[in-house]
Design an enzyme around this catalytic site. Structure first.
Site, mmCIF file in Angstrom:
data_model
loop_
_atom_site.group_PDB
_atom_site.id
_atom_site.type_symbol
_atom_site.label_atom_id
_atom_site.label_comp_id
_atom_site.label_asym_id
_atom_site.label_seq_id
_atom_site.Cartn_x
_atom_site.Cartn_y
_atom_site.Cartn_z
ATOM 1 N N HIS A 49 5.309 -10.231 31.572
ATOM 2 C CA HIS A 49 6.648 -10.304 31.001
ATOM 3 C C HIS A 49 7.730 -9.926 32.012
ATOM 4 C CE1 HIS A 49 9.208 -10.623 27.474
ATOM 5 N NE2 HIS A 49 9.809 -9.503 27.806
ATOM 6 N N HIS A 96 11.171 -13.503 21.902
ATOM 7 C CA HIS A 96 10.676 -12.279 21.271
ATOM 8 C C HIS A 96 9.581 -12.678 20.295
ATOM 9 C CE1 HIS A 96 12.216 -7.910 20.898
ATOM 10 N NE2 HIS A 96 11.918 -8.186 22.149
#
Length: 751
Positions: A49, A96
């Site tokens: 990420h 998300h």
């Protein structure tokens, strides 16, 4: 520096999400074993990420050339382009996904909050937010319905409370997203170029200031959580999901922008993924300086927190600033006015080390570039996947029209328009405040949305698009189709596309087939942007979008921003004036195909291709023509052809008129103009390059003069007030029946 923390171990590295061999790589960089706090910091910064370790080598090849570009992709918190000599547009999209699968309300809400901070940390005031959503089929799964409702509510509650208009977006349903929904949020802001902020620290001797909400234990290991497959075990990791407070974010935004405009900020970064370790190390590395942090000075809302928790917490609504020591009183006064925490928690130093202290004891001491620039970089093995062939073309509409079976045609059209992928999105966007800020020119439900640029005559057109259905069949061409569709959305408003941001949602990159899809899609996207001269200015990669049920459809999401020099030239999808009959024209190279269409998907046909033909030069010519025609005031309305084909595009124009005026117009289409072929293909197939436009008699000749081989212009029919009919030759269908199906497709899921 003597480190008091215990050493971390290879076993702990694995539990923290680091891959095989990476612990040894850390030891090699440090020349010693890391402390546990350092190891935890590596787990965040070397996660997929944060480090982009399996994608960065490909991303560096993306097309990003433009005279408007103010910073290279990845250099700042978001992408930025010149609107004019004094103003810039700042925009970015992020995912998300995993948090929204576990806790959909907070996952979606904090996704919106995070992307807002990326924009306003650069000194830009957000003026629009958009979202791209993917779910399983709601009719088949109760949890999907729960996820859908809670994600939409999370987006709405956060954006509405923050006071930023939610101007548009898109949503798509497919079984592959059932366990792993995709929630991508995009924000667009405008800044004065001479008052923009940077993330690059200018040098040593500056103060590091923490501002915003207090730090808690929420979101710890959030970056690592987003860097692995979803499983039953990971779905229980709710502690990795952040909790947001939009009212607090509003205060942080206003205080931050005020400090930036007063030129009190030397450097600034949002504490997003990996929290304090990410913001401090990335800022230090970009400025090539050292940073010392004293964690006991960090405002905390929980007791007993230890160094690694402070460093990895992803508590929301927090920023890290670097200021001149002499400006501290002024900065403190601004945050006191907004009733927010602000604390000096460290300083920038000579050298390049990031040093973490607590109560005078050192827990970490390493160069910032080891955490950032020296993160591992991989290009994984690829294994091509053969393209699936689609089912035979359907001819049910053709037979119904030949029989003049009005009831049968109505039922078929109504069934398609009620499908979740083709129906009205009004039940979703009605939950959002789309008008706040008084900047809206064209709102959601049409093509791209159009918002005014403050203190100017111009406007920005914004859209977000994705087509995992196409990518799953042919990732290279599918990505080009996705870029082309986003460009058409912008062009249909009369704007010129100037920049693109992306969110690349793919499955586990360690599986060669998955990585092939990713690499092909990235290359296709870049090649299309190069042809269109639309730079890729920012983006996000979200891997590991798969569950125990398998991977999601590979889904690169494209957010495109376009510029209208004059807001008054914006073109709606439906005519504003129906006092006289209008002419309908089909513009662009019409080459529809049933294969890979939503018509086939709605009819239960297997996923397969080939994709519709696409010529990028033809697409570009069409987009340029639309902008020229809009600027000349020729177009009364325009809409691009996309999913659902010509039939859905025509209905959307009629439905938009009905929703704005309360009167259902009539549309006449001469399908013989479309050439030979099945009516199913001509009316329900999908094509690139094309727009359905409405013009007055006075402007018809000006449109017809633009006819060329690259931009064919053909009169298709007419559009007039009243009557409420869709006329196809001798067949007349009541549009009210079709509207009822279209408007009700998603309603039942939000009751």
């Amino acid at each position: 520096m003597l480190i008091v923390d215990r050493e971390g171990t290879a076993e702990e590295a694995k539990k923290l999400g680091l891959k095989d061999g990476e612990f040894d790589l850390i030891v090699g960089h440090l020349g010693r074993k890391p402390s546990f706090t350092e190891l935890a910091m590596f787990s965040g910064m070397w996660s997929e990420h944060c480090s982009y370790k399996n994608s960065i080598l490909l991303l560096k090849k993306l097309y990003s050339e433009s005279d408007r570009l103010l910073a290279k992709p990845g250099e700042e918190n978001a992408g930025s382009l010149k609107i004019n000599d004094k103003q810039a547009v700042v925009f970015k999209v992020e995912s998300h996904n995993h948090p929204s699968a576990v806790e959909p309300y907070q996952g979606a809400a904090t996704g919106v909050g995070g992307i807002m901070r990326d924009v306003f940390t650069m000194g830009a005031r957000p003026i629009a937010t958009l979202n791209s959503l993917r779910f399983g089929m709601p009719a088949k799964d109760q949890r999907t319905r729960y996820l859908l409702r809670r994600v939409v509510k999370g987006i709405g509650d956060y954006g509405n409370s923050l006071g930023i208009a939610n101007t548009g977006g898109e949503i798509f349903f497919h079984e592959s997203y059932t366990r792993n929904p995709l929630v991508n949020a995009m924000t667009v802001g405008v800044a004065d170029i001479d008052k923009m902020a940077t993330a690059k620290i200018p040098g040593p001797g500056k103060w590091v200031v923490y501002v915003g909400a207090k730090t808690g234990r929420d979101g710890i290991h959030g970056a690592s959580f987003a860097s692995k497959n979803l499983s039953k075990e990971s779905e229980e990791e709710r502690s990795a999901v952040q909790v947001g407070d939009p009212f607090l974010e509003k205060l942080v935004m206003e205080a931050t922008i005020e400090c930036i405009q007063k030129k009190l900020v030397l450097a600034i970064q949002d504490m997003g993924a990996a929290g304090l370790v990410s913001s401090s190390s990335e800022m230090a590395a970009s400025g090539n300086v050292g940073v010392r942090l004293d964690l006991e000075k960090v405002p905390a809302r929980e007791t007993g927190m230890v160094p690694f928790e402070f460093m990895l917490s992803e508590s929301q609504e927090r920023m890290l600033m670097v200021i001149e020591p002499g400006n501290w009183d002024k900065v403190k006064a601004v945050f006191d006015k907004w009733e927010l925490d602000a604390a000096v928690i460290g300083e920038t130093t000579e050298g390049k080390n990031l040093q973490i202290f607590m109560d005078g004891k050192c827990y970490a001491d390493l160069t910032a570039e080891i955490l950032t620039k020296k993160a591992p970089r991989y290009e994984r093995e690829q294994k091509p996947v053969a393209m699936k062939q689609g089912a035979a073309d359907l001819n049910q509409l053709d037979e119904l029209l030949q029989k003049a079976d009005i009831s049968g045609v109505t039922k078929l059209f109504a069934k398609l328009l009620a499908h979740p992928n083709l129906c009205s999105r009004q039940p979703i966007y009605r939950q959002y405040d789309t008008d706040i800020g008084l900047k809206r020119v064209i709102g959601p439900g049409q093509n791209g949305c159009v918002v005014r640029v403050p203190h100017s005559d111009s406007a920005l057109a914004v859209t977000i698009d994705g087509n995992g259905y196409y990518i799953a069949i042919d990732p290279y061409k599918g990505a080009q189709h996705t870029v082309a569709e986003a460009v058409r959305n912008i062009a249909a408003t009369g704007a010129v596309p100037i920049g693109l941001t992306n969110c690349l949602n793919f499955a586990n990159p360690y599986i060669p087939e998955n990585y092939w899809f990713f690499a092909q899609a990235v290359t296709g996207m870049s090649d299309a942007c190069r042809e269109f001269k639309v730079p890729i200015v920012s983006g996000n990669v979200s891997f590991y979008n798969e569950s125990e049920d398998g991977p999601v459809l590979p889904t690169p999401t494209m957010g495109v921003v376009g510029l209208l020099e004059k807001a008054v030239h914006a073109v709606p999808a439906a005519p504003a004036d129906l006092s006289s009959k209008l002419n309908l024209f089909l513009c662009g190279k019409f080459a529809p195909s049933q294969q890979a269409s939503q018509y086939h998907y709605a009819e239960g046909k297997p996923l397969g291709g080939p994709l519709p033909s696409l010529d990028l030069k033809t697409e570009l010519a069409g987009a340029q023509k639309l902008a020229k025609l809009a600027g000349a005031g020729v177009l009364a309305a325009a809409i691009d052809l996309s999913a659902g084909g010509l039939m859905r595009a025509a209905c959307r124009v009629a439905f938009a008129c009905f929703e704005s005026s309360g009167k259902m117009p009539s549309i006449t289409l001469d399908i013989t103009v479309l050439g030979k072929g099945l009516a199913d293909t001509l009316l329900l197939g999908e094509t690139a390059h094309c727009y359905l436009v409405a013009v007055s008699d006075a402007n018809a000749s000006a449109l017809e003069k633009e006819h060329s081989a690259e931009f064919p212009v053909a009169k298709l029919g007419s559009f007039e007030a009243g009557g409420g009919k869709l006329k196809l030759g001798q067949t007349e269908i009541a549009l009210a029946d079709l509207y009822a199906a279209w408007a009700g497709g998603l309603k039942e899921y939000f009751r």
